[in-house]
Design an enzyme around this catalytic site. Structure first.
Site, PDB file in Angstrom:
ATOM      1  CB  CYS A  68     -10.193  -1.659  -8.321  1.00  0.00           C
ATOM      2  SG  CYS A  68     -10.612  -2.914  -7.118  1.00  0.00           S
ATOM      3  CD  GLU A 103      -9.720  -8.052  -2.045  1.00  0.00           C
ATOM      4  OE1 GLU A 103      -8.659  -7.482  -2.314  1.00  0.00           O
ATOM      5  OE2 GLU A 103     -10.566  -7.559  -1.268  1.00  0.00           O
ATOM      6  CG  HIS A 113      -2.139  -0.958   0.781  1.00  0.00           C
ATOM      7  ND1 HIS A 113      -2.157  -2.276   1.151  1.00  0.00           N
ATOM      8  CD2 HIS A 113      -3.214  -0.774  -0.014  1.00  0.00           C
ATOM      9  CE1 HIS A 113      -3.218  -2.851   0.634  1.00  0.00           C
ATOM     10  NE2 HIS A 113      -3.879  -1.968  -0.075  1.00  0.00           N
ATOM     11  CG  ASN A 119      -3.280  -4.663  -5.940  1.00  0.00           C
ATOM     12  OD1 ASN A 119      -2.932  -4.800  -7.099  1.00  0.00           O
ATOM     13  ND2 ASN A 119      -3.736  -3.519  -5.463  1.00  0.00           N
ATOM     14  CG  ASP A 120      -5.260  -8.497  -1.244  1.00  0.00           C
ATOM     15  OD1 ASP A 120      -4.162  -8.709  -0.702  1.00  0.00           O
ATOM     16  OD2 ASP A 120      -5.995  -7.556  -0.938  1.00  0.00           O
TER      17      ASP A 120
HETATM   18  C1  PEP Z   1      -6.561  -5.455  -4.510  1.00  0.00           C
HETATM   19  O1  PEP Z   1      -6.360  -6.293  -3.629  1.00  0.00           O
HETATM   20  O2  PEP Z   1      -6.269  -5.644  -5.717  1.00  0.00           O
HETATM   21  C2  PEP Z   1      -7.145  -4.150  -4.202  1.00  0.00           C
HETATM   22  C3  PEP Z   1      -7.511  -3.314  -5.134  1.00  0.00           C
HETATM   23  O3  PEP Z   1      -7.277  -3.831  -2.895  1.00  0.00           O
HETATM   24  P1  PEP Z   1      -6.072  -3.409  -1.943  1.00  0.00           P
HETATM   25  O4  PEP Z   1      -4.873  -3.128  -2.807  1.00  0.00           O
HETATM   26  O5  PEP Z   1      -6.536  -2.208  -1.211  1.00  0.00           O
HETATM   27  O6  PEP Z   1      -5.900  -4.604  -1.074  1.00  0.00           O
HETATM   28 MG    MG Z   2      -7.211  -6.136  -1.655  1.00  0.00          MG
END
Ligand code: PEP
Ligand code: MG
Length: 584
Positions: free
Chosen positions: A512, A441, A199, A464-465
Site C-alpha cells: 500500500c 514498514e 502525507h 513509504n516508511d
Molecule cells: C507506508 O508507510 O508505506 C504507508 C502506506 O503508510 P503511511 O504512508 O500512512 O505511513
Molecule cells: Mg507508514
C-alpha cells in the site's frame, strides 16, 4: 532550484508529488496572516492558550535558527546575523508578558490578543524618528507573522473558504490542511518543503490535485495573483509563463484528459497478465469521500483505509459509534469488494491536536502508531470495537501499522481478543473469521517476516516508511530526497524477502506504499509476485494497463535482472527502459 528561461518567466524545479498539469492564479498562504477572528475562551482554557503561545514561540525560534543556518551556509555568516534581530523580538519580555496578562484579563483566544499587541507595537515603532529603530519594524512584522502562523498551525479556514479557483503556494502544508482543501477551488498546490511520500503529497494524490513540493523558494518568488503552471509529473513550476509555454501546457493538459479517458475504458477489465496471472488491484483512501473516485477508476476494493484522518480537524476524539458508522458506510459502498482498515497510525508527520502528546526529538522513531495504541487501550479498544462491529456488514480486514516484531503483533491481537470476547458476551455480531494483517514498514519486521507470517493472515508492505527506515532518509525532507530510492538494492531485497516469506506460509502479500503506484516499479513488483497492489485511486487505470500488457514471465525476467544490478539508479533506469519496451 531556479532557472531563468528566455523571457521574464521563471522556472522552479521541485519534487513531483501528484501528477497532472494545471494553469492558474497563485494564492500565497501567509498573505492573510494579519487577519484573526476574535474567539472568547473559558477561564479554564487560559493555561492551554499560554502553552500554545509558548510552543509557537519555540517553533518560530527553531524556524529562524534553521533559516539562519541556511543563509550562513549559502551567503556567509554576516548575512545570517541579520536574523539575530528576529531572535531578539522573540525574547522581548514586554511583548510576551503583554500578551499573557491581556489573555488572562480579556479571555480571548491567544491569536487575537497577540495580533492586537503586535499591532500596537508596530504603531509605536512607526512613529519613532530614529531610522535604525524604524528599520526594526520589518523584523517585528516578519517575526509576528511567523508566530501567528505557528499559533494557528492549521489554515483550513482559509483553505476551505476560497472563493475562486486558485493554486495554493505555501511554505508547508500539514496533512490536515490538505485534507480540508476544497477540490473545486484548490486546483493545484506547491510548497517550499516536503518530500514525495509526505502525507501532504499523498493527500494531494488522493484528491487528484496536481502538486509539487520541496521547491525551496516558491514562497519567496511567487506573489498572490501570479500566473502559475504546475507540472505535477516532472516537478516543474513556471511563474508568469510566456505565451508559448502557456500554450504548450494547455495542450498537454488536454492530452492528459484524453489519455485518462482512454485508460478509464479498462475500468471493468480484470488486472490480469497476458499469461493469465491475476492480481488484486485496490485503492488507498484517507477519507470516505474518495469512494466515488475509487469506483470510477475501477479499483476492486480498498487496500488501505488510513483512519487517522478521521481523528483530524476536530477537537475531540471520535466516539465508537462515529467510527462504526463511517466504517460501515465504506463497507456497504464498496461491496462486493473488501476493505482493509488500518488502525490509528498517528505520529511522524500526522499529528492529532486533541491528544496532548509531547513533542519528540525523533517523531518518526517515537511514541506513535501501534506503540501509542498499545499504551492507550482506552483509545485503541474504542476503534477495535467499532471495526469488529462494522465487520458484520461486509468484507472487512484489519491491519496494524508500524509492527516492529512479533511481540507487538501478539499484544495487539490480545487486545483484539479481549474486545471480541466482550462483544460475544454482549451478543453483538462481528465477523469471527476476520483477517488480521500487519503492515511491514520497519526493517526489523521485513527481516522477520517468516516469524510474523505464522501469526498474521496477510502482510501489506508500507514502502513509504520502509524506504525511510532502511535507508535512514526522512521521507518529508526535500534536501535528501535524492536518497529516497524505492529501487535501492536494499529495499528490493527486503521486499523480495517479505513476499517470499509470506508465500511460504500461505500469507498473501500486498503493497500500500506509494511505490506500487509508480508504473516502472509496478513492473518489478509484478515480477516479484506481489499479490495485491493498493494504489491511489487515480493511479489504478495506469497500473492496470501495465499488468494487462505484460506476461508474468516477462516481469519475472525484468526483476531477475534488476536484482543483479548494483545501484538504485541502475535499477530505476533499467525498469523504465523495460516498461517502455513492453507497454505501449
Ligand atoms: C507506508 O508507510 O508505506 C504507508 C502506506 O503508510 P503511511 O504512508 O500512512 O505511513
Ligand atoms: Mg507508514
Amino acid at each position: 532550484m531556479m532557472k531563468n528561461t528566455n523571457s521574464k518567466q521563471i522556472l522552479l524545479k521541485g519534487i513531483p508529488a501528484a501528477p497532472g498539469v494545471v494553469v492558474g492564479k497563485a494564492f500565497c498562504l501567509g498573505s492573510e496572516d494579519m487577519q484573526v477572528e476574535r474567539r472568547d475562551i473559558a477561564e479554564a482554557q487560559i493555561p492551554k492558550e499560554i502553552t500554545r503561545f509558548e510552543e509557537a514561540l519555540i517553533k518560530t525560534r527553531n524556524e529562524i535558527l534553521d533559516i539562519q543556518k541556511k543563509i550562513s551556509r549559502e551567503m556567509g555568516v554576516r548575512h545570517a546575523q541579520i536574523f539575530n534581530a528576529h531572535l531578539l523580538v522573540l525574547e522581548d519580555r514586554t511583548l510576551i508578558e503583554g500578551v499573557i496578562s491581556r489573555l488572562k484579563k480579556e479571555r480571548v483566544c491567544v491569536e487575537y490578543i497577540f495580533l492586537e499587541v503586535l499591532k500596537r507595537y508596530i504603531k509605536t515603532f512607526s512613529h519613532i524618528d530614529d531610522p535604525y529603530l524604524r528599520e526594526r519594524l520589518s523584523d517585528i512584522e516578519d517575526v509576528g507573522k511567523r508566530i501567528l502562523r505557528n499559533l494557528r498551525g492549521i489554515r483550513r479556514d482559509i483553505l476551505s473558504n476560497l472563493k475562486e479557483k486558485l493554486v495554493i503556494v505555501a511554505y508547508d502544508l500539514s496533512p490536515s490542511d490538505t485534507a480540508s482543501m476544497h477540490k473545486e477551488k484548490v486546483i493545484g498546490f506547491i510548497t517550499d518543503i516536503g518530500g514525495k511520500t509526505s502525507h501532504t503529497a499523498i493527500m494531494a494524490k488522493a484528491l487528484e490535485i496536481p502538486a509539487v513540493v520541496g521547491l525551496e523558494e516558491a514562497t519567496a518568488k511567487i506573489k498572490t495573483g501570479d500566473t502559475i503552471i504546475i507540472d505535477g509529473a516532472t516537478g516543474e513550476v513556471f511563474i508568469n509563463p510566456d505565451k508559448v509555454t502557456l500554450n504548450k501546457y494547455r495542450q498537454q493538459s488536454e492530452r492528459l484528459v484524453r489519455r485518462e479517458q482512454i485508460l478509464l475504458k479498462l475500468r471493468d477489465l480484470p488486472a490480469e497478465t497476458l499469461d493469465g496471472h491475476r492480481v488484486e488491484l485496490a485503492a488507498n483512501i484517507e477519507l470516505p469521500e474518495e469512494l466515488p473516485s475509487v469506483l470510477a477508476h475501477g479499483a476492486k476494493g480498498i487496500g488501505l483505509y488510513r483512519t487517522e484522518y478521521f481523528y483530524m480537524n476536530r477537537m475531540d476524539l471520535p466516539s465508537e459509534q462515529e467510527h462504526f458508522e463511517a466504517y460501515k458506510k465504506v463497507l456497504q459502498q464498496i461491496k462486493p469488494y473488501s476493505v482493509v482498515i488500518r488502525t490509528l497510525d498517528l505520529g511522524g508527520d500526522k499529528f492529532l491536536s486533541q491528544l496532548d502528546i509531547p513533542q519528540e526529538m525523533n517523531p518518526y522513531l517515537g511514541w506513535r502508531a501501534i506503540r501509542f495504541c498499545l499504551a492507550r487501550p482506552d483509545i485503541f479498544k474504542v476503534q477495535l470495537r467499532a471495526i469488529l462491529r462494522a465487520s458484520a456488514y461486509g468484507k472487512l480486514k484489519l491491519m496494524y501499522p508500524m509492527i516492529s516484531g512479533v511481540e507487538e503483533l501478539r499484544q495487539a491481537n490480545k487486545m483484539l481478543d479481549e474486545v471480541k470476547e466482550e462483544l460475544r458476551r454482549r451478543r453483538i455480531a462481528f465477523d469471527k473469521d476476520i483477517e488480521v494483517g500487519a503492515m511491514i514498514e520497519i526493517p526489523s519486521a521485513a527481516l522477520t517476516c517468516d516469524i510474523l507470517a505464522k501469526e498474521a493472515d496477510f502482510f501489506s508492505i508500507g514502502t513509504n516508511d520502509l524506504i525511510q527506515y532502511s535507508i535512514a532518509v526522512d521521507r518529508v525532507n526535500e534536501k535528501i530526497a535524492y536518497l529516497y530510492e524505492p529501487t535501492h538494492p536494499a529495499v528490493l531485497r527486503l521486499i523480495k524477502n517479505i513476499i517470499d516469506s509470506g508465500h511460504r506460509e500461505n500469507v498473501w502479500v500486498g503493497m500500500c506504499g506509494e511505490m506500487a503506484s509508480e508504473p516502472a516499479f509496478a513492473l518489478l513488483l509484478l515480477g516479484l509476485e506481489l499479490d495485491e497492489f493498493s494504489v491511489s485511486p487515480a493511479a489504478v487505470p495506469s497500473i492496470k494497463q501495465i499488468i494487462r500488457s505484460v506476461s508474468l514471465k516477462q516481469a519475472k525476467e525484468v526483476v531477475e535482472k534488476a536484482l543483479s544490478l548494483t545501484t538504485g539508479k541502475e535499477v530505476e533506469d533499467f525498469s523504465r527502459k523495460k516498461l517502455k519496451e513492453l507497454v505501449s
